[in-house]
Design a protein around this motif. Sequence first.
Motif, PDB file in Angstrom:
ATOM      1  N   UNK A 124      -2.652   3.983  -8.026  1.00 56.65           N
ATOM      2  CA  UNK A 124      -1.503   3.457  -7.297  1.00 56.65           C
ATOM      3  C   UNK A 124      -0.232   3.584  -8.126  1.00 56.65           C
ATOM      4  N   UNK A 125      -0.338   3.362  -9.433  1.00 55.24           N
ATOM      5  CA  UNK A 125       0.831   3.523 -10.296  1.00 55.24           C
ATOM      6  C   UNK A 125       1.343   4.962 -10.241  1.00 55.24           C
ATOM      7  N   UNK A 160       4.408  -0.786  -0.254  1.00 54.18           N
ATOM      8  CA  UNK A 160       4.011   0.018   0.899  1.00 54.18           C
ATOM      9  C   UNK A 160       2.673   0.719   0.663  1.00 54.18           C
ATOM     10  N   UNK A 161       2.534   1.375  -0.473  1.00 57.94           N
ATOM     11  CA  UNK A 161       1.302   2.100  -0.756  1.00 57.94           C
ATOM     12  C   UNK A 161       0.123   1.152  -0.931  1.00 57.94           C
ATOM     13  N   UNK A 163      -0.334  -1.666   0.622  1.00 58.35           N
ATOM     14  CA  UNK A 163      -0.749  -2.086   1.958  1.00 58.35           C
ATOM     15  C   UNK A 163      -1.494  -0.968   2.687  1.00 58.35           C
ATOM     16  N   UNK A 164      -0.993   0.256   2.582  1.00 62.86           N
ATOM     17  CA  UNK A 164      -1.651   1.391   3.247  1.00 62.86           C
ATOM     18  C   UNK A 164      -3.051   1.621   2.688  1.00 62.86           C
ATOM     19  N   UNK A 165      -3.162   1.587   1.367  1.00 61.71           N
ATOM     20  CA  UNK A 165      -4.468   1.793   0.731  1.00 61.71           C
ATOM     21  C   UNK A 165      -5.449   0.689   1.121  1.00 61.71           C
ATOM     22  N   UNK A 166      -4.978  -0.559   1.192  1.00 61.52           N
ATOM     23  CA  UNK A 166      -5.847  -1.665   1.566  1.00 61.52           C
ATOM     24  C   UNK A 166      -6.373  -1.493   2.988  1.00 61.52           C
ATOM     25  N   UNK A 167      -5.511  -1.063   3.892  1.00 63.15           N
ATOM     26  CA  UNK A 167      -5.935  -0.876   5.288  1.00 63.15           C
ATOM     27  C   UNK A 167      -6.937   0.271   5.391  1.00 63.15           C
ATOM     28  N   UNK A 168      -6.651   1.387   4.728  1.00 59.68           N
ATOM     29  CA  UNK A 168      -7.560   2.532   4.795  1.00 59.68           C
ATOM     30  C   UNK A 168      -8.909   2.190   4.168  1.00 59.68           C
ATOM     31  N   UNK A 169      -8.895   1.506   3.029  1.00 58.84           N
ATOM     32  CA  UNK A 169     -10.145   1.142   2.367  1.00 58.84           C
ATOM     33  C   UNK A 169     -10.967   0.167   3.201  1.00 58.84           C
TER      34      UNK A 169
END
Length: 225
Positions: A124-125, A160-161, A163-169
């Motif tokens: 993520x970083x 933003x990223x 939140x997107x990663x959490x939803x996809x995962x």
Amino acid sequence: SGLTAPLIQVMFGYEPTTFGVQGVFTAAAVVFFAYIGFDIVATAAEETRNPQRDVPRGLLGSLAICTLLYVAVSLVVTGMRKYTELTVDAPLADAFKASGHPFYSGLISFGAAVGLTTVCLILLLGQTRVFFAMSRDGLLPRAFSQVHPRFGTPYRSTVLLGAVVAVIAGFTSLAELAELVNIGTLFAFVVVAIGVVILRRTRPDLPRGFRAPLVPALPVASVLA
């Protein structure tokens, strides 16, 4: 004959667990995920004091250390258990458990979970820094190039990223995600290798803090490999 079948299995592999030459190529096709961490070192080059010196040292040093650790662990595990008895999901932990050391097996499993967490954070970083650079160059909205007034980090892309990663995962199979990450990483590396050759010929006048050696032989070899 009695020797032919085992020889064919070792050389060309068999299911469900593949060994031998075919196993090497099978692993090579999905091992790119392990190299994303090295790519993050280059992604965070702007945050180093002396990028021209520190980034090559960080990349080559971490690659050398990890390679030695991978080889050492492989030697230890295959010395503990026969390779055909190792599981695919958690070979290291299962090897210690089968050898009568359940405590170390649990400790290794805990370490693996912690390690995966740190991998997610470092990825993520790196992605936030990519968004920051693209926004600064005008390829993304300028909002992503703004840094936090106190911490000096690109906080908008981080939120933003994340939140997107959490939803996809939460709604995607981990196995499918792993395959997509491997394919995406391979594609990114291929594009970078081709871009080095193209930019070296079309824009030889660009100032370069880093200069790839053995161009175009090394990029072409990396693409073919």
